[in-house]
Design an enzyme around this catalytic site. Structure first.
Site, short mmCIF file in Angstrom:
data_model
loop_
_atom_site.label_atom_id
_atom_site.label_comp_id
_atom_site.label_asym_id
_atom_site.label_seq_id
_atom_site.Cartn_x
_atom_site.Cartn_y
_atom_site.Cartn_z
N GLU A 1 0.98 -0.28 -5.01
CA GLU A 1 0.09 0.84 -5.33
C GLU A 1 0.93 2.10 -5.50
OE1 GLU A 1 -3.76 3.02 -3.30
OE2 GLU A 1 -1.86 2.93 -2.21
N ASP B 1 0.83 -1.20 0.00
CA ASP B 1 0.00 0.00 0.00
C ASP B 1 0.87 1.25 0.00
OD1 ASP B 1 -2.50 1.33 0.12
OD2 ASP B 1 -2.26 1.61 2.28
N ASP C 1 -10.19 2.43 -2.56
CA ASP C 1 -9.94 3.87 -2.52
C ASP C 1 -10.72 4.62 -3.60
OD1 ASP C 1 -8.06 3.98 -0.37
OD2 ASP C 1 -6.50 3.25 -1.71
#
Length: 277
Positions: free
Chosen positions: A83, A58, A167
């Site tokens: 990410e 992440d 998200d």
């Protein structure tokens, strides 16, 4: 794993910052050898004892790619994805520029820097396809070299394609894909190279399970893989047609006059609102 080293909100550790700031939580000092050792031990424990076989890194731009490379080397997952969410480049009209080569190369450079064995979420493809479908500008789906314009146009086997995640869509909705275009997006990622991912919400909560499942089975039946080749047959404002491995042909867009692009021995496997496979 998340966060950066040494920001102004949560300073800690003795080493300088190696990535971008994230002000939502305290930093983890990934340059500390004890942190490296204990995190690696914990990751290996959840892999061997719990059964996890892959990682999602992440906010991976929050720390140096060398840190990700270290954890990859120490834990050797079956699959890993990072990410790296950066904004597209935009023109004075507020629309994304046609050329997003710099954006996708940021993703490919990260993959290279972490050793080449990890993948990255293809935010470039998401942004371009979102603009193409919303604005009726499907010509965006072919780059200047005649291939896909996202990360899948450069490093097929290191790109994870997606419609939305927790998200961008779901409950947070920071950059949601338009609901009336979602299935056209799934047609694209489930027929094209890269590793396509399906969000829980669309599959179980939106009533799209049957349509998505049909596309997934077409992909499996025809052996479409992350490394499959794409031959773009049309990329007009209202029509996109591509042959993948010359086994399947995907058509997206409201225009129906595309029969001249499809060999006579091909048959419709599935279809829906503004798409045919």
């Amino acid at each position: 794993m998340n966060y950066t080293l040494h920001d102004t909100f949560y300073p800690m550790g003795i080493y300088p910052d190696t990535g971008a700031d994230f002000n939502g939580a305290p930093d983890i000092d990934h340059l500390n050898t004890r942190v490296q050792r204990e995190l690696s031990d914990w990751m290996n424990w959840i892999k061997t004892e719990i059964g996890f076989d892959g990682w999602r890194f992440d906010f991976a731009k929050g720390y140096s790619p060398d840190i990700t490379k270290l954890y990859m080397r120490n834990t050797r997952p079956e699959f890993a994805v990072g990410e790296i969410w950066n904004p597209l480049s935009y023109g004075s009209d507020g629309k994304p520029n046609y050329d997003q080569d710099g954006h996708r190369r940021e993703l490919t450079e990260w993959v290279k820097a972490v050793g080449g064995s990890a993948t990255a979420f293809d935010f470039t493809t998401k942004g371009i396809l979102q603009a193409a479908l919303v604005e009726g500008e499907l010509w965006r789906l072919k780059d200047s070299n005649g291939g896909p314009p996202g990360m899948i146009g450069l490093v097929l086997e290191n790109a994870v394609t997606f419609v939305d995640n927790h998200d961008t869509g779901s409950t947070q909705k920071h950059w949601p894909f338009p609901s009336d275009k979602v299935m056209q997006r799934y047609v694209y990622i489930l027929t094209h190279p890269g590793f396509p991912s399906i969000i829980y919400d669309h599959f179980f909560d939106w009533g799209l399970k049957e349509e998505i499942s049909k596309l997934a089975m077409i992909r499996i039946k025809n052996g479409i893989r992350a490394s499959s080749t794409v031959r773009i047959l049309a990329s007009d404002p209202d029509l996109y047609v591509a042959a993948i491995d010359d086994k399947i042909i995907a058509k997206i867009g409201p225009r129906y006059e595309a029969g001249h692009l499809v060999p006579t021995n091909f048959r419709i496997a599935t279809c829906g609102n503004d798409y045919v496979v």
